[in-house]
Design an enzyme around this catalytic site. Structure first.
Site, PDB file in Angstrom:
ATOM      1  N   GLY A   1     -24.247 -17.648  25.121  1.00 19.13           N
ATOM      2  CA  GLY A   1     -23.183 -18.310  24.345  1.00 19.13           C
ATOM      3  C   GLY A   1     -22.697 -17.452  23.201  1.00 19.13           C
TER       4      GLY A   1
ATOM      5  N   GLY B   1     -22.903 -16.399  20.092  1.00 18.84           N
ATOM      6  CA  GLY B   1     -23.878 -16.494  19.006  1.00 18.84           C
ATOM      7  C   GLY B   1     -23.287 -16.100  17.664  1.00 18.84           C
ATOM      8  N   ARG B   2     -22.195 -15.358  17.712  1.00 17.45           N
ATOM      9  CA  ARG B   2     -21.552 -14.972  16.446  1.00 17.45           C
ATOM     10  C   ARG B   2     -20.043 -14.849  16.610  1.00 17.45           C
ATOM     11  NH1 ARG B   2     -22.827  -8.644  15.614  1.00 17.45           N
ATOM     12  NH2 ARG B   2     -22.918  -8.050  17.804  1.00 17.45           N
TER      13      ARG B   2
ATOM     14  N   LYS C   1     -15.362 -12.749  14.954  1.00 20.72           N
ATOM     15  CA  LYS C   1     -16.667 -12.225  15.372  1.00 20.72           C
ATOM     16  C   LYS C   1     -17.448 -11.837  14.129  1.00 20.72           C
ATOM     17  CE  LYS C   1     -18.836  -8.903  18.505  1.00 20.72           C
ATOM     18  NZ  LYS C   1     -18.581  -7.937  19.582  1.00 20.72           N
TER      19      LYS C   1
ATOM     20  N   ASP D   1     -28.552 -14.046  13.240  1.00 14.93           N
ATOM     21  CA  ASP D   1     -27.873 -14.522  12.032  1.00 14.93           C
ATOM     22  C   ASP D   1     -26.382 -14.837  12.191  1.00 14.93           C
ATOM     23  OD1 ASP D   1     -26.874 -11.986  12.307  1.00 14.93           O
ATOM     24  OD2 ASP D   1     -27.861 -11.159  10.537  1.00 14.93           O
ATOM     25  N   GLY D   2     -25.815 -14.524  13.345  1.00 15.54           N
ATOM     26  CA  GLY D   2     -24.398 -14.832  13.556  1.00 15.54           C
ATOM     27  C   GLY D   2     -23.442 -13.879  12.838  1.00 15.54           C
TER      28      GLY D   2
ATOM     29  N   ASP E   1     -22.203 -11.386  30.987  1.00 19.95           N
ATOM     30  CA  ASP E   1     -21.600 -12.113  29.859  1.00 19.95           C
ATOM     31  C   ASP E   1     -20.597 -11.232  29.116  1.00 19.95           C
ATOM     32  OD1 ASP E   1     -24.304 -10.949  29.367  1.00 19.95           O
ATOM     33  OD2 ASP E   1     -23.753 -11.229  27.278  1.00 19.95           O
ATOM     34  N   ASN E   2     -20.494  -9.990  29.513  1.00 19.39           N
ATOM     35  CA  ASN E   2     -19.505  -9.097  28.896  1.00 19.39           C
ATOM     36  C   ASN E   2     -18.401  -8.737  29.884  1.00 19.39           C
ATOM     37  OD1 ASN E   2     -20.852  -9.078  26.461  1.00 19.39           O
ATOM     38  ND2 ASN E   2     -21.986  -7.203  26.887  1.00 19.39           N
TER      39      ASN E   2
ATOM     40  N   ASP F   1     -15.932  -7.096  24.426  1.00 20.06           N
ATOM     41  CA  ASP F   1     -17.220  -6.893  23.748  1.00 20.06           C
ATOM     42  C   ASP F   1     -17.550  -5.413  23.567  1.00 20.06           C
ATOM     43  OD1 ASP F   1     -17.462  -9.552  23.432  1.00 20.06           O
ATOM     44  OD2 ASP F   1     -19.444  -9.728  24.323  1.00 20.06           O
TER      45      ASP F   1
HETATM   46  P1  AMP Z   1     -23.903  -8.607  23.112  1.00 26.81           P
HETATM   47  O1  AMP Z   1     -24.995  -7.693  23.548  1.00 26.81           O
HETATM   48  O2  AMP Z   1     -23.259  -8.201  21.826  1.00 26.81           O
HETATM   49  O3  AMP Z   1     -22.937  -8.895  24.200  1.00 26.81           O
HETATM   50  O4  AMP Z   1     -24.612 -10.007  22.742  1.00 26.81           O
HETATM   51  C1  AMP Z   1     -25.425 -10.725  23.635  1.00 26.81           C
HETATM   52  C2  AMP Z   1     -25.605 -12.135  23.152  1.00 26.81           C
HETATM   53  O5  AMP Z   1     -26.259 -12.131  21.879  1.00 26.81           O
HETATM   54  C3  AMP Z   1     -24.331 -12.907  22.946  1.00 26.81           C
HETATM   55  O6  AMP Z   1     -24.576 -14.233  23.298  1.00 26.81           O
HETATM   56  C4  AMP Z   1     -24.058 -12.755  21.470  1.00 26.81           C
HETATM   57  O7  AMP Z   1     -23.265 -13.801  20.958  1.00 26.81           O
HETATM   58  C5  AMP Z   1     -25.470 -12.801  20.907  1.00 26.81           C
HETATM   59  N1  AMP Z   1     -25.576 -12.099  19.627  1.00 26.81           N
HETATM   60  C6  AMP Z   1     -25.499 -10.766  19.396  1.00 26.81           C
HETATM   61  N2  AMP Z   1     -25.653 -10.492  18.093  1.00 26.81           N
HETATM   62  C7  AMP Z   1     -25.833 -11.673  17.460  1.00 26.81           C
HETATM   63  C8  AMP Z   1     -26.039 -12.068  16.099  1.00 26.81           C
HETATM   64  N3  AMP Z   1     -26.128 -11.196  15.116  1.00 26.81           N
HETATM   65  N4  AMP Z   1     -26.172 -13.393  15.846  1.00 26.81           N
HETATM   66  C9  AMP Z   1     -26.104 -14.306  16.826  1.00 26.81           C
HETATM   67  N5  AMP Z   1     -25.928 -14.004  18.122  1.00 26.81           N
HETATM   68  C10 AMP Z   1     -25.789 -12.712  18.439  1.00 26.81           C
HETATM   69 MG    MG Z   2     -21.373  -9.928  24.526  1.00 24.29          MG
END
Ligand code: AMP
Ligand code: MG
Length: 516
Positions: free
Chosen positions: A76, A78-79, A99, A111-112, A268-269, A278
């Site tokens: 989902g 997350g940020r 973002k 931490d989002g 998810d990307n 992403d």
């Molecule tokens: P990513 O590798 O950036 O595609 O992130 C993978 C997953 O981790 C996604 O669901 C992002 O929303 C979540 N995510 C990455 N960094 C953070 C963060 N600092 N806080 C919350 N969720 C995160």
């Molecule tokens: Mg992502």
């Protein structure tokens, strides 16, 4: 969504609007965005999420995904927080997404937030990809939060405080393959959500397929003579899946053409609209290396290295058709057909791109394979080589000693044996050019429209980030400008086409972690 609003308010007074992309402003033409709007003192409050936009219904998306080949369950946004959608005067729908604006219900243990360096990278690269003519999400503005974020950049126990920032990115939709996958893993009742999400996607983003009915029977028909085995006019879901596959194939072929390596091609990307989405530890090839991965986490298996991207695209498409089959939207034969169409589309596009990069009139597999092999052996810069190649003249009488002159600047330190290999390649190449009958001037002009002079090399990003860290955004703005027209010569900007300097060959610059 109280959770994230709360954390946004926590960000307090410090938010500062830093820059916005002129391209977004002028070309997207949001109905309520005027150039003056970016200068308003309250602009950062809206685009850090501190003050909700009037009439907006913000949300965070719930999705799952395969990460590095394994099902990771629910992830989902997350940020990432969608502020809402706007319709512009052309009737286009644009989703505005912040973002790094704080926790959402999907933040899990994190931490989002987002740091300035990764936000500048996302901003610059989405605009650079747009400049290259490659489908991508866009960046509208970047806001500094004024608060620091703690990150362990190299995952070595040395966490540090870094400045935080929020990018507002925009796209017609941020739906991903994982958005459909998640619901198919949650039992029978949720299969209805797959159907509703598919219906929503088709209605809003693939409206030309909307009127195709899903027939009760299979749309598979036995192949008769040359007619296709699958009749896409009877099942809108199958027609849609084929289009998603073809857009993905087109996208990845375009990446291969400019040497872009995404770095984290988890499902998810993967955008359901076929957009680059992403931006994390991405990298453009400098020296040609098929096994190049810019992601330190990917080093052990190199799953997401440059040469694997087309296969990973197919693997991801297979994961995308999974939930559609599970929800009985497409049959097994249709799912297989979707993958077949991915393969065909990728090969067509890739061959066409490589043919154009060489300025040839027809695809020549042997010549291109030999060239890629030579580029890899001598670690030749991918971008600069193809740009120089357009200087080769279609003239059989050029003496052997002068054959390499046009591409010499890209062939650094090659010995006698390698020189001979290159001369032999150039001789065959010239034969092809002569046979094509296209004038040198015309060929050079068309080649320069597909072989960029400027790509967003990681060291260029880093130079801009180093200055931004000190509050100076001039370099970010200059880079944005250069990358707006990557196929133009741009006198005075040649330094942006240079190879990475020695300092750039260190982790954190040419190779990056997912820490952002
Ligand atoms: P990513 O590798 O950036 O595609 O992130 C993978 C997953 O981790 C996604 O669901 C992002 O929303 C979540 N995510 C990455 N960094 C953070 C963060 N600092 N806080 C919350 N969720 C995160
Ligand atoms: Mg992502």
């Amino acid at each position: 969504m109280q959770t994230w609003f709360a954390s946004l308010y926590d960000q307090g007074e410090g938010a500062q609007g830093v820059f916005c992309s002129a391209t977004c402003r002028l070309r997207i033409g949001f109905v309520f965005f005027t150039p003056g709007m970016f200068e308003r003192p309250d602009f950062p409050r809206f685009f850090s999420g501190e003050t909700p936009l009037v009439g907006s219904v913000p949300y965070a998306q719930c999705y799952g995904g395969h990460q590095f080949g394994s099902w990771a369950g629910q992830l989902g946004d997350g940020r990432a927080i969608t502020l809402g959608e706007v319709l512009n005067s052309r009737g286009e729908r644009w989703e505005l997404q912040l973002k790094g604006a704080g926790k959402t219900p999907y933040s899990r243990f994190a931490d989002g937030l987002a740091v300035l360096r990764s936000s500048v990278r996302e901003f610059l690269c989405s605009e650079a990809m747009h400049g290259l003519g490659i489908p991508t999400t866009r960046a509208l503005c970047l806001v500094e939060t004024g608060k620091s974020v703690v990150r362990d950049m190299f995952y070595d126990g040395n966490a540090k405080e870094e400045p935080g920032a929020i990018v507002c990115r925009v796209a017609p939709s941020f739906l991903r393959f994982g958005s459909y996958q998640l619901h198919a893993t949650r039992g029978k009742e949720d299969l209805e959500i797959v159907r509703r999400l598919a219906d929503y996607t088709i209605r809003h983003h693939y409206p030309h397929l909307e009127n195709i009915k899903k027939s009760e029977g299979l749309s598979f028909e036995a192949a008769i003579g040359d007619s296709p085995a699958i009749d896409l006019t009877s099942n809108k879901y199958a027609a849609w899946a084929v289009e998603v596959a073809e857009r993905t194939a087109y996208l990845i072929a375009r990446w291969q053409g400019v040497g872009f390596t995404h770095g984290v091609l988890n499902t998810d990307n993967m955008s359901v609209l076929g957009l680059t989405i992403d931006y994390g530890p991405f990298g453009f090839l400098d020296a040609f290396d098929p096994s190049f991965t810019p992601n330190t986490t990917d080093l052990p298996g190199k799953r997401y290295c440059f040469a694997n991207q087309p296969d990973v695209g197919l693997w991801n498409i297979a994961q995308f058709t999974g939930p559609l089959s599970a929800a009985y939207l497409i049959s097994k034969d249709e799912a297989n057909y979707v993958m077949e169409r991915y393969g065909t589309k990728f090969m067509d596009e890739y061959q066409s791109i490589m043919t154009k990069k060489l300025g040839l009139s027809k695809y020549n597999k042997q010549l291109i394979s030999k060239l890629l092999n030579n580029l890899a052996v001598d670690k030749v810069d991918y971008t600069n080589f193809f740009r120089l190649l357009s200087n080769v003249k279609a003239d059989r009488d050029i003496p052997e000693t002068e054959l390499l002159v046009p591409i010499k600047a890209a062939l650094l330190d090659i010995g006698k044996e390698r020189k001979e290999a290159w001369i032999s390649w150039v001789q065959t190449y010239i034969e092809e050019l002569v046979a094509s009958g296209v004038s040198d001037e015309e060929r050079k002009a068309t080649m320069n429209r597909v072989n960029p002079k400027y790509v967003l090399r990681n060291y260029l990003c880093q130079t801009a980030i180093d200055a931004a860290d000190l509050g100076d955004y001039e370099e970010v703005r200059r880079l944005l400008k250069v990358m707006e027209h990557p196929y133009d010569e741009q006198p005075g900007m040649e330094k942006y086409a240079r190879l990475p300097p020695a300092w750039a060959y260190r982790p954190g610059v040419c190779m990056l972690s997912c820490s952002s």
